[in-house]
Design an enzyme around this catalytic site. Structure first.
Site, short mmCIF file in Angstrom:
data_model
loop_
_atom_site.label_atom_id
_atom_site.label_comp_id
_atom_site.label_asym_id
_atom_site.label_seq_id
_atom_site.Cartn_x
_atom_site.Cartn_y
_atom_site.Cartn_z
N GLY A 12 0.80 -1.23 0.00
CA GLY A 12 0.00 0.00 0.00
C GLY A 12 0.83 1.27 0.00
N GLY A 15 -0.46 4.72 -1.13
CA GLY A 15 -1.52 5.42 -0.39
C GLY A 15 -1.00 6.48 0.56
N PHE A 16 -1.94 7.12 1.20
CA PHE A 16 -1.66 8.20 2.16
C PHE A 16 -0.82 7.67 3.33
CE2 PHE A 16 -3.85 10.35 5.95
CZ PHE A 16 -3.07 11.49 5.93
N ARG A 37 0.16 -2.42 -7.41
CA ARG A 37 -0.71 -3.24 -8.27
C ARG A 37 -0.26 -3.22 -9.72
NH1 ARG A 37 -7.03 -2.63 -6.65
NH2 ARG A 37 -6.59 -0.76 -5.45
N ASP A 63 -2.74 -8.97 -7.31
CA ASP A 63 -3.95 -9.30 -6.54
C ASP A 63 -3.53 -9.64 -5.11
OD1 ASP A 63 -6.17 -10.30 -5.37
OD2 ASP A 63 -6.65 -11.75 -6.94
N TYR A 168 -17.38 -0.54 5.80
CA TYR A 168 -15.92 -0.30 5.89
C TYR A 168 -15.43 -0.62 7.29
CZ TYR A 168 -11.58 2.06 6.83
OH TYR A 168 -10.30 2.32 7.26
N LYS A 172 -12.61 -3.65 8.55
CA LYS A 172 -11.39 -3.50 9.32
C LYS A 172 -11.40 -4.44 10.54
CE LYS A 172 -8.51 -1.21 8.30
NZ LYS A 172 -7.44 -1.55 7.31
N SER A 217 -10.36 10.74 4.83
CA SER A 217 -10.19 11.55 6.04
C SER A 217 -9.68 12.95 5.70
CB SER A 217 -9.21 10.85 6.99
OG SER A 217 -8.06 10.41 6.27
N1 LIG Z 1 -7.09 7.53 6.33
C1 LIG Z 1 -7.67 7.21 7.49
O1 LIG Z 1 -8.34 8.03 8.16
C2 LIG Z 1 -7.49 5.82 8.06
C3 LIG Z 1 -7.82 5.60 9.40
C4 LIG Z 1 -7.61 4.36 9.97
C5 LIG Z 1 -7.09 3.34 9.22
N2 LIG Z 1 -6.79 3.56 7.90
C6 LIG Z 1 -6.25 2.43 7.14
O2 LIG Z 1 -5.01 2.83 6.57
C7 LIG Z 1 -4.78 2.06 5.37
C8 LIG Z 1 -4.43 2.98 4.23
O3 LIG Z 1 -5.47 3.94 4.06
P1 LIG Z 1 -5.18 5.33 3.35
O4 LIG Z 1 -5.90 6.37 4.09
O5 LIG Z 1 -3.74 5.46 3.10
O6 LIG Z 1 -5.98 5.11 2.00
P2 LIG Z 1 -5.47 5.27 0.48
O7 LIG Z 1 -4.68 6.50 0.32
O8 LIG Z 1 -6.69 5.07 -0.35
O9 LIG Z 1 -4.48 4.04 0.30
C9 LIG Z 1 -4.97 2.73 0.25
C10 LIG Z 1 -3.83 1.84 -0.17
O10 LIG Z 1 -4.30 0.48 -0.20
C11 LIG Z 1 -4.18 -0.03 -1.52
N3 LIG Z 1 -5.37 -0.82 -1.85
C12 LIG Z 1 -6.66 -0.51 -1.61
N4 LIG Z 1 -7.46 -1.47 -2.09
C13 LIG Z 1 -6.66 -2.40 -2.65
C14 LIG Z 1 -6.89 -3.63 -3.32
N5 LIG Z 1 -8.13 -4.10 -3.50
N6 LIG Z 1 -5.83 -4.30 -3.79
C15 LIG Z 1 -4.58 -3.82 -3.62
N7 LIG Z 1 -4.30 -2.67 -3.00
C16 LIG Z 1 -5.33 -1.97 -2.51
C17 LIG Z 1 -4.11 1.17 -2.43
O11 LIG Z 1 -3.44 0.79 -3.63
P3 LIG Z 1 -3.78 1.52 -5.04
O12 LIG Z 1 -3.01 2.82 -5.02
O13 LIG Z 1 -3.28 0.54 -6.05
O14 LIG Z 1 -5.27 1.71 -5.06
C18 LIG Z 1 -3.33 2.15 -1.57
O15 LIG Z 1 -1.96 1.89 -1.65
C19 LIG Z 1 -6.03 1.23 5.15
O16 LIG Z 1 -5.79 -0.03 5.70
C20 LIG Z 1 -7.09 1.99 5.95
O17 LIG Z 1 -8.14 1.14 6.35
C21 LIG Z 1 -6.97 4.77 7.29
#
Ligand SMILES: NC(=O)c1ccc[n+]([C@@H]2O[C@H](COP(=O)([O-])OP(=O)(O)OC[C@H]3O[C@@H](n4cnc5c(N)ncnc54)[C@H](OP(=O)(O)O)[C@@H]3O)[C@@H](O)[C@H]2O)c1
Length: 339
Positions: A12, A15-16, A37, A63, A168, A172, A217
């Site tokens: 990941g 992502g953020f 991916r 995947d 969602y 988790k 967020s």
């Molecule tokens: N932001 C928040 O407030 C928050 C709070 C608590 C926990 N989290 C957790 O933190 C983690 C990252 O979230 P984020 O805020 O960084 O979101 P994000 O920016 O959308 O990043 C999500 C990451 O997960 C990958 N991903 C998502 N779905 C996927 C799939 N089906 N197959 C392969 N890769 C996938 C994405 O890859 P691609 O770039 O290829 O899509 C990206 O690298 C998650 O586990 C989320 O539940 C986030």
């Protein structure tokens, strides 16, 4: 000569949260291998850290729910940080978009490490405060959540729900439970730590060139600008992306963190965030709703002290987080500057 730095596999990284973990790991001297991916995504990640090109590599995992996807990813790896999971609050299909990637993805990586990652000693996974909170009691006034609390939503409820955020949150909780159950049953040679942050704000690790895919967020915080009113209580906690990244890396090494979960976060109310932003960001002062300055809306609280005590995490202030989040989004042009 082969590198002697510890090799960390991070999922990941596009992502953020994952981006901040990659940045912090590189700064700390790890050799980092990110999963992506696609080749395009892998290139985008590595291009964000040109100064660390000798420490950063990528591997394509098309995947994340397939164990075999990781066959070539784990060679020489000593630690794994699994952040990849869909953070989608409006899924079209709860099972395909959320539950499968979250739950099957979490188990697939554990299986793969067991098969092909003999040197891995610790896996740190990004869960969420969503896996902690009682989804039947939204404000739960006077209650303080700790790591002993679990979101008890079932798979069947999550699959059938028309409420995207509920599905969602359940994804988790179910993924985190499935990981701990797997470890209990399979007794692998590595231990598992999960990090449970509430809303994560703070900056991305890189300056934003596009803002159509802001994580939910940050997007919701940015909507405070030009909002008519201060939103009411939804998720009563927050963490900064930089401290979430730090917590993941501290958890890799802390001996007492094995097979435990940690809430990483502090209490949050939108009114407090608005008050702080109005004070510290003169450029936004007139564009933020006033609300009732100083008012703390009743609701639950959360105890993130174990992360400080056991992981050694130092928390930042909400003022710093809000300023840095809105500042970055403003620089990106996502919030149009007023002439
Ligand atoms: N932001 C928040 O407030 C928050 C709070 C608590 C926990 N989290 C957790 O933190 C983690 C990252 O979230 P984020 O805020 O960084 O979101 P994000 O920016 O959308 O990043 C999500 C990451 O997960 C990958 N991903 C998502 N779905 C996927 C799939 N089906 N197959 C392969 N890769 C996938 C994405 O890859 P691609 O770039 O290829 O899509 C990206 O690298 C998650 O586990 C989320 O539940 C986030």
């Amino acid at each position: 000569m082969a590198s002697r730095r510890p090799v960390l596999l991070i999922t990941g990284g596009s992502g953020f949260v994952g981006g901040q973990v990659v940045r912090k790991a590189l700064e700390e001297g790890y050799d980092v291998r990110v999963t992506a991916r696609s080749e395009d995504s892998a290139r985008a990640i590595t291009s964000r850290f040109p100064q660390y090109s000798s420490q950063l590599s990528s591997v394509i995992v098309p995947d994340l729910t397939r164990v075999e996807s990781y066959r070539n990813a784990l060679e020489g790896v000593t630690g794994v940080v699994h952040t990849a999971s869909p953070f989608i609050l409006d899924p079209a299909d709860n099972v395909k978009d959320l539950l499968d990637p979250a739950i099957k993805g979490s188990i697939a990586i554990l299986e793969a490490i067991k098969r092909w990652g003999p040197s891995v000693t610790r896996v740190v996974a990004t869960s969420s405060f969503a896996a902690v909170v009682d989804d039947t009691n939204s404000k739960r006034e006077g209650y303080t959540y700790t790591e002993r609390d679990w979101n008890m939503a079932t798979y069947e409820q999550a699959a059938a729900s028309a409420d995207g955020p509920y599905a969602y949150r359940a994804s988790k909780a179910l993924a985190e439970k499935a990981m701990f159950d797997w470890v209990k049953e399979k007794k692998p040679s590595f231990s598992l730590t999960t990090i449970c942050p509430p809303w994560i704000y703070g900056p991305y690790a890189h300056e934003l060139k596009r803002t159509d895919n802001l994580t939910a967020s940050v997007y919701l915080l940015s909507k405070l600008v030009d909002a008519e009113d201060v939103p009411s209580f939804d998720f009563g906690g927050y963490a900064d992306s930089r401290e979430v990244a730090a917590a993941h890396l501290l958890a890799l090494d802390a001996p007492e963190a094995g097979n435990r979960r940690f809430i990483v976060g502090q209490e949050f109310r939108y009114q407090t965030a608005v008050d702080l932003a109005r004070d510290s960001m003169p450029e936004l002062r007139d564009r933020l709703p006033v609300g009732k300055p100083g008012y703390v809306e009743p609701g639950y609280s959360l105890d993130g002290s174990k992360a400080a005590e056991i992981l050694g995490l130092t928390y930042m202030s909400l003022g710093e987080t809000v300023k840095d989040t809105l500042g970055q989004v403003l620089r990106s042009g996502h919030i149009a500057a007023k002439a």
